[in-house]
Design an enzyme around this catalytic site. Sequence first.
Site, mmCIF file in Angstrom:
data_model
loop_
_atom_site.group_PDB
_atom_site.id
_atom_site.type_symbol
_atom_site.label_atom_id
_atom_site.label_comp_id
_atom_site.label_asym_id
_atom_site.label_seq_id
_atom_site.Cartn_x
_atom_site.Cartn_y
_atom_site.Cartn_z
ATOM 1 N N LYS A 96 -3.257 -2.164 15.921
ATOM 2 C CA LYS A 96 -4.126 -1.424 15.000
ATOM 3 C C LYS A 96 -5.203 -0.652 15.778
ATOM 4 C CE LYS A 96 -1.685 -1.735 12.100
ATOM 5 N NZ LYS A 96 -1.172 -0.755 11.108
ATOM 6 N N TYR A 141 -1.040 -7.892 16.573
ATOM 7 C CA TYR A 141 -1.266 -7.019 15.410
ATOM 8 C C TYR A 141 -2.579 -6.235 15.593
ATOM 9 C CZ TYR A 141 -2.403 -5.617 10.629
ATOM 10 O OH TYR A 141 -2.770 -4.889 9.519
ATOM 11 N N SER A 184 -6.546 -0.476 10.856
ATOM 12 C CA SER A 184 -7.184 -1.611 10.191
ATOM 13 C C SER A 184 -8.504 -1.931 10.869
ATOM 14 C CB SER A 184 -6.287 -2.845 10.270
ATOM 15 O OG SER A 184 -6.987 -3.983 9.823
ATOM 16 N N ILE A 205 0.834 -1.204 0.000
ATOM 17 C CA ILE A 205 0.000 0.000 0.000
ATOM 18 C C ILE A 205 0.871 1.256 0.000
ATOM 19 C CG2 ILE A 205 -1.715 1.272 1.361
ATOM 20 C CD1 ILE A 205 -2.528 -1.574 2.501
HETATM 21 N N1 NAP Z 1 -2.841 -5.526 3.506
HETATM 22 C C1 NAP Z 1 -3.960 -5.393 4.193
HETATM 23 O O1 NAP Z 1 -4.944 -6.087 3.936
HETATM 24 C C2 NAP Z 1 -4.066 -4.363 5.275
HETATM 25 C C3 NAP Z 1 -5.300 -4.226 5.948
HETATM 26 C C4 NAP Z 1 -5.404 -3.281 6.962
HETATM 27 C C5 NAP Z 1 -4.320 -2.476 7.282
HETATM 28 N N2 NAP Z 1 -3.131 -2.627 6.630
HETATM 29 C C6 NAP Z 1 -2.007 -1.769 7.040
HETATM 30 O O2 NAP Z 1 -1.408 -1.145 5.915
HETATM 31 C C7 NAP Z 1 -0.050 -0.843 6.195
HETATM 32 C C8 NAP Z 1 0.819 -1.273 5.022
HETATM 33 O O3 NAP Z 1 0.793 -2.687 4.923
HETATM 34 P P1 NAP Z 1 0.883 -3.518 3.564
HETATM 35 O O4 NAP Z 1 -0.334 -4.332 3.486
HETATM 36 O O5 NAP Z 1 1.266 -2.640 2.445
HETATM 37 O O6 NAP Z 1 2.067 -4.547 3.967
HETATM 38 P P2 NAP Z 1 3.504 -4.857 3.309
HETATM 39 O O7 NAP Z 1 3.365 -5.074 1.838
HETATM 40 O O8 NAP Z 1 4.063 -5.954 4.133
HETATM 41 O O9 NAP Z 1 4.312 -3.504 3.564
HETATM 42 C C9 NAP Z 1 4.719 -3.150 4.862
HETATM 43 C C10 NAP Z 1 5.830 -2.132 4.794
HETATM 44 O O10 NAP Z 1 6.293 -1.852 6.125
HETATM 45 C C11 NAP Z 1 7.710 -1.941 6.132
HETATM 46 N N3 NAP Z 1 8.282 -2.294 7.426
HETATM 47 C C12 NAP Z 1 8.095 -3.419 8.146
HETATM 48 N N4 NAP Z 1 8.873 -3.410 9.242
HETATM 49 C C13 NAP Z 1 9.575 -2.257 9.224
HETATM 50 C C14 NAP Z 1 10.557 -1.683 10.074
HETATM 51 N N5 NAP Z 1 10.995 -2.303 11.157
HETATM 52 N N6 NAP Z 1 11.057 -0.466 9.742
HETATM 53 C C15 NAP Z 1 10.657 0.162 8.621
HETATM 54 N N7 NAP Z 1 9.739 -0.332 7.779
HETATM 55 C C16 NAP Z 1 9.208 -1.531 8.071
HETATM 56 C C17 NAP Z 1 8.005 -3.024 5.112
HETATM 57 O O11 NAP Z 1 9.373 -3.004 4.735
HETATM 58 P P3 NAP Z 1 10.089 -4.376 4.239
HETATM 59 O O12 NAP Z 1 9.594 -4.626 2.867
HETATM 60 O O13 NAP Z 1 11.543 -4.058 4.313
HETATM 61 O O14 NAP Z 1 9.691 -5.441 5.205
HETATM 62 C C18 NAP Z 1 7.046 -2.631 4.008
HETATM 63 O O15 NAP Z 1 7.568 -1.565 3.260
HETATM 64 C C19 NAP Z 1 0.295 -1.570 7.503
HETATM 65 O O16 NAP Z 1 0.302 -0.609 8.560
HETATM 66 C C20 NAP Z 1 -0.861 -2.538 7.685
HETATM 67 O O17 NAP Z 1 -1.122 -2.796 9.052
HETATM 68 C C21 NAP Z 1 -2.985 -3.553 5.630
#
Ligand code: NAP
Length: 315
Positions: free
Chosen positions: A202, A198, A171, A49
Amino acid sequence: MAATLLAGLALLAGLYVWFYYNFVRGPKCPNERSLRGKTVLLTGGNTGIGKATAMDLARRGARVILACRNKERGETAVYDIRRESGNNEVLFMSLDLANLSSVRSFADAFLRSEPRLDILINNAGVEYGGTSAEGFNLAFQVNHLSHFLLTHLLLDRLKHCAPSRVVVLASRAHRVGKIDFQNIHRPVDGQLKSFQAYCNSKLANILYTRELANRLEGTNITCYAVHPGVVNTELFRHFPIWLRPVMDAFSWVFLRDPVDGAQTSIYCATQEGIERFSGHYFANCKLLEPYPNARDDAVAKKLWEFSERMLGLTE
Ligand SMILES: NC(=O)c1ccc[n+]([C@@H]2O[C@H](COP(=O)([O-])OP(=O)(O)OC[C@H]3O[C@@H](n4cnc5c(N)ncnc54)[C@H](OP(=O)(O)O)[C@@H]3O)[C@@H](O)[C@H]2O)c1
Ligand SMILES: *[C@@H]1O[C@H](CO)[C@@H](O)[C@H](O)[C@H]1NC(C)=O
Ligand SMILES: *[C@@H]1O[C@H](CO)[C@@H](O)[C@H](O)[C@H]1NC(C)=O
């Protein structure tokens, strides 16, 4: 026989298209506001995202800083975003949210090198278990505590650039979250407990956003919590390998792609006229009432004070 089968298949395909457009895809951010001259800082912009959000904001002409923990993954995303958006003011900076010293040195470096901060997007998040450099629960620290510290350290710069905004990725999973001040910061083992951690983090994101809005009243900095939808990203990357084919097929059919998943973050970062909803929760580019556990202002205030103590920000 063949005709009945064909009609059945056509009906199924039609139903799926209807389902996809109504329940999976979600609306697009309706505005095309330019961000020329504005600086955006986004955590975890190398994938998912965050990357899709950064791409859109770069297309609007913003200077975009991706704060990522991995230099190679960060630089690759910068390269992709520059090429696709045609905007060369996209930069990588190193930030590891699992390490509070890294948050502090990142903030120092950012404040020295960047004169502006108009939009801060607290996007990075983890859904797996583990322990931070400080010995805290990994999801609690990465998703909540480090973003609390980061925002705290950058607040004066946001004030200086007001009207400015903070967007916090929360979330719908907050529904099952709990804030137990005895345990929320402690590491846990196992898939189920990690998922609970998690959800707790959230919930903390939404409560934090509420309390931040209270504390920012009258500053022209506004903040918003976002549910992006259920999005096909790398968030569940640690699931067992044998589950992958099933998960991939499921994700492809039922989950939002990252571009659609970025729309509410983009909306909260750019939409004019939502300032009076500072502190509130948004999904599908609309205001939404979160579950009752995320509307408890007393817990929100206590969580704020608890976080300050964890970070040593109080005397
Ligand atoms: N996907 C869903 O369905 C969903 C639903 C509700 C909310 N969200 C929220 O949306 C947000 C983005 O998630 P996403 O779905 O895009 O997941 P994602 O593809 O796993 O991306 C997560 C990002 O966070 C970074 N990250 C993780 N640990 C870190 C650290 N220690 N320091 C700096 N950066 C770090 C990751 O970097 P690396 O690539 O290096 O690990 C990656 O760039 C999150 O807050 C998640 O809770 C997602
Ligand atoms: C935490 O970050 C600091 C400052 O960037 C660094 O010196 C230290 O090695 C990091 N610690 C860990 C465990 O990654
Ligand atoms: C906030 O913005 C309004 C409208 O632009 C302005 O009149 C007011 O002085 C600003 N307040 C602060 C504290 O900057």
